[in-house]
Design an enzyme around this catalytic site. Structure first.
Site, mmCIF file in Angstrom:
data_model
loop_
_atom_site.group_PDB
_atom_site.id
_atom_site.type_symbol
_atom_site.label_atom_id
_atom_site.label_comp_id
_atom_site.label_asym_id
_atom_site.label_seq_id
_atom_site.Cartn_x
_atom_site.Cartn_y
_atom_site.Cartn_z
ATOM 1 N N ASN A 1 -5.776 -39.858 -19.361
ATOM 2 C CA ASN A 1 -4.697 -39.993 -18.361
ATOM 3 C C ASN A 1 -5.130 -40.721 -17.090
ATOM 4 O O ASN A 1 -4.315 -41.330 -16.417
ATOM 5 C CB ASN A 1 -4.039 -38.646 -18.057
ATOM 6 C CG ASN A 1 -4.986 -37.637 -17.463
ATOM 7 O OD1 ASN A 1 -6.200 -37.800 -17.532
ATOM 8 N ND2 ASN A 1 -4.455 -36.583 -16.882
ATOM 9 N N GLU B 1 -13.091 -29.486 -15.749
ATOM 10 C CA GLU B 1 -11.818 -29.794 -15.083
ATOM 11 C C GLU B 1 -10.765 -29.748 -16.180
ATOM 12 O O GLU B 1 -10.598 -30.707 -16.925
ATOM 13 C CB GLU B 1 -11.868 -31.188 -14.449
ATOM 14 C CG GLU B 1 -12.902 -31.355 -13.355
ATOM 15 C CD GLU B 1 -12.499 -30.692 -12.042
ATOM 16 O OE1 GLU B 1 -11.343 -30.246 -11.923
ATOM 17 O OE2 GLU B 1 -13.356 -30.613 -11.155
ATOM 18 N N CYS C 1 -3.007 -33.582 -14.515
ATOM 19 C CA CYS C 1 -3.343 -32.157 -14.592
ATOM 20 C C CYS C 1 -2.782 -31.387 -13.405
ATOM 21 O O CYS C 1 -2.602 -30.184 -13.480
ATOM 22 C CB CYS C 1 -4.846 -32.003 -14.661
ATOM 23 S SG CYS C 1 -5.653 -32.891 -13.350
ATOM 24 N N GLU D 1 -14.999 -31.588 -7.843
ATOM 25 C CA GLU D 1 -15.312 -33.019 -7.822
ATOM 26 C C GLU D 1 -14.865 -33.602 -6.482
ATOM 27 O O GLU D 1 -13.848 -33.195 -5.922
ATOM 28 C CB GLU D 1 -14.625 -33.723 -8.996
ATOM 29 C CG GLU D 1 -15.214 -33.253 -10.316
ATOM 30 C CD GLU D 1 -14.814 -34.070 -11.526
ATOM 31 O OE1 GLU D 1 -13.664 -34.532 -11.597
ATOM 32 O OE2 GLU D 1 -15.663 -34.239 -12.419
HETATM 33 P P1 NAP Z 1 -8.561 -33.508 -24.664
HETATM 34 O O1 NAP Z 1 -7.886 -33.616 -25.969
HETATM 35 O O2 NAP Z 1 -9.244 -32.240 -24.336
HETATM 36 O O3 NAP Z 1 -9.580 -34.742 -24.595
HETATM 37 C C1 NAP Z 1 -10.409 -34.959 -23.511
HETATM 38 C C2 NAP Z 1 -11.664 -35.653 -23.970
HETATM 39 O O4 NAP Z 1 -12.367 -34.790 -24.862
HETATM 40 C C3 NAP Z 1 -11.414 -36.937 -24.734
HETATM 41 O O5 NAP Z 1 -12.460 -37.838 -24.466
HETATM 42 C C4 NAP Z 1 -11.487 -36.475 -26.179
HETATM 43 O O6 NAP Z 1 -11.861 -37.494 -27.073
HETATM 44 C C5 NAP Z 1 -12.598 -35.465 -26.083
HETATM 45 N N1 NAP Z 1 -12.639 -34.483 -27.158
HETATM 46 C C6 NAP Z 1 -11.614 -33.969 -27.862
HETATM 47 N N2 NAP Z 1 -12.083 -33.054 -28.742
HETATM 48 C C7 NAP Z 1 -13.429 -32.999 -28.580
HETATM 49 C C8 NAP Z 1 -14.485 -32.255 -29.194
HETATM 50 N N3 NAP Z 1 -14.233 -31.356 -30.139
HETATM 51 N N4 NAP Z 1 -15.739 -32.468 -28.769
HETATM 52 C C9 NAP Z 1 -16.002 -33.353 -27.807
HETATM 53 N N5 NAP Z 1 -15.059 -34.097 -27.193
HETATM 54 C C10 NAP Z 1 -13.778 -33.910 -27.572
HETATM 55 O O7 NAP Z 1 -7.568 -33.770 -23.463
HETATM 56 P P2 NAP Z 1 -6.588 -34.979 -23.272
HETATM 57 O O8 NAP Z 1 -5.383 -34.721 -24.080
HETATM 58 O O9 NAP Z 1 -7.292 -36.276 -23.446
HETATM 59 O O10 NAP Z 1 -6.267 -34.859 -21.713
HETATM 60 C C11 NAP Z 1 -5.254 -34.083 -21.234
HETATM 61 C C12 NAP Z 1 -5.808 -32.777 -20.669
HETATM 62 O O11 NAP Z 1 -6.764 -33.048 -19.649
HETATM 63 C C13 NAP Z 1 -4.727 -31.982 -19.988
HETATM 64 O O12 NAP Z 1 -4.845 -30.627 -20.338
HETATM 65 C C14 NAP Z 1 -5.021 -32.176 -18.506
HETATM 66 O O13 NAP Z 1 -4.541 -31.156 -17.680
HETATM 67 C C15 NAP Z 1 -6.497 -32.252 -18.510
HETATM 68 N N6 NAP Z 1 -6.967 -32.908 -17.275
HETATM 69 C C16 NAP Z 1 -7.572 -32.148 -16.328
HETATM 70 C C17 NAP Z 1 -7.996 -32.721 -15.147
HETATM 71 C C18 NAP Z 1 -8.648 -31.907 -14.099
HETATM 72 O O14 NAP Z 1 -9.249 -32.494 -13.211
HETATM 73 N N7 NAP Z 1 -8.592 -30.586 -14.147
HETATM 74 C C19 NAP Z 1 -7.807 -34.091 -14.935
HETATM 75 C C20 NAP Z 1 -7.187 -34.846 -15.921
HETATM 76 C C21 NAP Z 1 -6.773 -34.232 -17.096
HETATM 77 P P3 NAP Z 1 -10.765 -38.369 -27.855
HETATM 78 O O15 NAP Z 1 -9.682 -38.667 -26.894
HETATM 79 O O16 NAP Z 1 -11.546 -39.564 -28.255
HETATM 80 O O17 NAP Z 1 -10.291 -37.537 -29.001
#
Ligand code: NAP
Length: 485
Positions: A158, A257, A291, A465
């Site tokens: 995102n 995060e 997020c 962060e």
């Molecule tokens: P995600 O599915 O958890 O993916 C995040 C990252 O983790 C991606 O690089 C993904 O790789 C990788 N990943 C997925 N499964 C993994 C595994 N089993 N082992 C290692 N890496 C793995 O999240 P998203 O859908 O991309 O992002 C949305 C989420 O991020 C939302 O819940 C949002 O709230 C959260 N977010 C939080 C913050 C904060 O600062 N708190 C900021 C931004 C976003 P691939 O994409 O290559 O599968």
């Protein structure tokens, strides 16, 4: 094909130990523009062998880097920042193409991401230790702060630029080396950043980018490797929990995060126009895929009708389309699955009594687009109240008393951001202090800044962060006890 001033910023290989490489498998995968469904390019797909190589090289590279003066590290980081700002137009085009957000927002993200590099370039010089008054007259006690070791960073789609700089900049400033695994959907911004870091003179091996079709394999290589001493993760709570478990075997320090479920609370004494302006900014930025997005609008019953009407009126002004087109203010969602998940939440809410007062359907623009949506009569029993929507849907829930608002706001396992609109100063303090969140926006819908600590409590994660606290996640405190004095 993207029309860049500097076509060399569009990379199609992995960046490992300062070299552009095809990766161990020789496989590639497509990067697709979510606005059009067209392929931007094919990218080399990394695997665990590439990851292990990057980690070993990182460990070697950081031995020299940590010995250099902070001033030297500052200069390299500042040079990197300058090159990013010089190339902002190209970086924004790449980001817009792979992620979908409008070009103006993409530029905003590049600026915001670069600000972390500038900030931590300056903070590198301020990693102070302490002299501690001793209980023993013959001893002198002191602490020094040292880089934690090789850092693994796993980042989401995102914010393909800023989520990387928020981790890499403090890690490099502290004297660490970093291996980044960006999201499979949006790796091009990460690779462009690496190209500019290389041009800025960052020594080889300090920043490697490994991305591929198997996140689980790369993630496991990062979490299992004993040389990686720290994992910084931004993404979903589900994956965060899994990675914490994987890090347990080698007792890595982690910062997480994770997902949010932000309440946006409007009291009857709020400036409603200001509240609506904040609501639009917080809810619809990046098509609701942030997020810290307002996820639940809690509005005092006496102003519920008026707020809702004003909110609908302003939301109707959003222009949905390809982010690359002039005037568009909301782009597509990242993929069709996201559209379907969001629509399932809307359908569930309607089935359980919510009223659709705006939108509530996929857009005619294509399968990745969803209309800006407002739902009223939402209740805490509905899925949409309890789950992170991650899309342009605003559920509105009425409340009567301040106590009830607080109870509703805190009725979630998430604890990232929250927003409160009121003109009552006593309430501002009382309410903000009782909210279970890491961040509280008070009469303000946009709260992120490199100078302030960003992070959550409860299941939204740990660590901060940005700000003067952001470097702490990348250092260890060593205590020196000098006796015989
Ligand atoms: P995600 O599915 O958890 O993916 C995040 C990252 O983790 C991606 O690089 C993904 O790789 C990788 N990943 C997925 N499964 C993994 C595994 N089993 N082992 C290692 N890496 C793995 O999240 P998203 O859908 O991309 O992002 C949305 C989420 O991020 C939302 O819940 C949002 O709230 C959260 N977010 C939080 C913050 C904060 O600062 N708190 C900021 C931004 C976003 P691939 O994409 O290559 O599968």
């Amino acid at each position: 094909m993207l029309s860049l001033n500097d076509p060399l910023l569009l990379k199609t290989q992995l960046f490992i130990n300062g070299e552009w490489v095809n990766g161990d498998s020789g496989n590639t995968f497509p990067i697709v523009n979510p606005a059009t469904g067209t392929e931007i390019c094919k990218l080399a797909s990394g695997n665990k062998n590439d990851t292990n190589t990057a980690i070993k090289c990182a460990q070697n590279a950081m031995q020299k880097w940590r010995q250099l003066t902070a001033k030297y590290r500052t200069q390299i980081l500042k040079q990197w920042h300058a090159l990013i700002m010089e190339n902002i137009d190209d970086l924004a085009l790449i980001l817009c193409a792979e992620q979908g957000k409008p070009l103006a927002e993409a530029k905003g993200e590049i600026q915001y991401g670069a600000a972390y590099i500038e900030w931590f370039a300056e903070e590198a010089k301020r990693i102070y230790g302490d002299i501690i008054p001793s209980n023993n007259a013959n001893q002198r006690l002191l602490t020094v702060k040292q880089p934690i070791g090789v850092v693994a960073a796993i980042t989401p789609w995102n914010f393909p630029n800023a989520m990387i700089t928020r981790k890499v900049a403090p890690a490099l400033a502290a004297g660490c080396a970093v291996v980044v695994k960006p999201a499979e959907a949006t790796p091009l911004s990460a690779l462009a950043l690496a190209e500019l870091a290389d041009r800025a003179g960052l020594p080889k091996g300090l920043l490697s980018i490994v991305v591929g079709v198997d996140a689980i394999e790369i993630g496991k290589a990062l979490t299992d490797h004993p040389l990686v001493r720290k994992l910084s993760f931004t993404g979903s709570t589900k994956v965060g929990k899994l990675l914490i478990k994987q890090c347990a075997d080698t007792v890595k320090k982690t910062s997480m995060e994770l997902g949010g479920n932000a309440p946006f609370i409007v009291f009857e004494d709020a400036d409603l126009d200001q509240a609506v302006q904040g609501a639009i900014a917080s809810k619809f930025r990046n098509a609701g895929q942030t997020c810290v997005c307002a996820n639940r609008f809690l509005v005092q019953r006496s102003v519920y009708q008026e707020f809702t009407e004003k909110f609908i009126e302003q939301t109707k002004k959003l222009i949905v389309g390809n982010g690359n087109t002039e005037n568009v203010t909301m782009g597509p969602l990242i993929n069709t699955d996201a559209v379907q998940n969001i629509h399932a939440l809307v359908t569930d809410a309607e089935r359980n009594g919510a009223t659709k007062v705006l939108g509530g359907a996929a857009s005619e623009l294509g399968s990745n687009y969803y209309l800006p949506t407002i739902l009223t009569n939402v209740t805490p029993q509905m899925r949409i109240f309890n789950e992170e929507i991650f899309g342009p849907v605003a559920p509105i829930i009425p409340f009567d008393t301040e106590e009830q608002a607080l109870e509703l706001a805190n009725a979630t396992e998430a604890g990232l951001a929250s927003y409160v609109y009121t003109q009552n100063y006593a309430r501002i303090w009382r309410f903000s202090e009782n909210l279970e969140n890491g961040i509280v926006g008070i009469n303000e819908g946009i709260i992120s800044s490199e100078v302030a600590p960003f992070g959550g409590v409860k299941e939204s994660g740990n660590g901060r962060e940005g700000s003067k606290y952001g470097i702490d996640d990348y250092i260890e405190i060593k205590y020196l006890c000098m006796g015989g004095i």
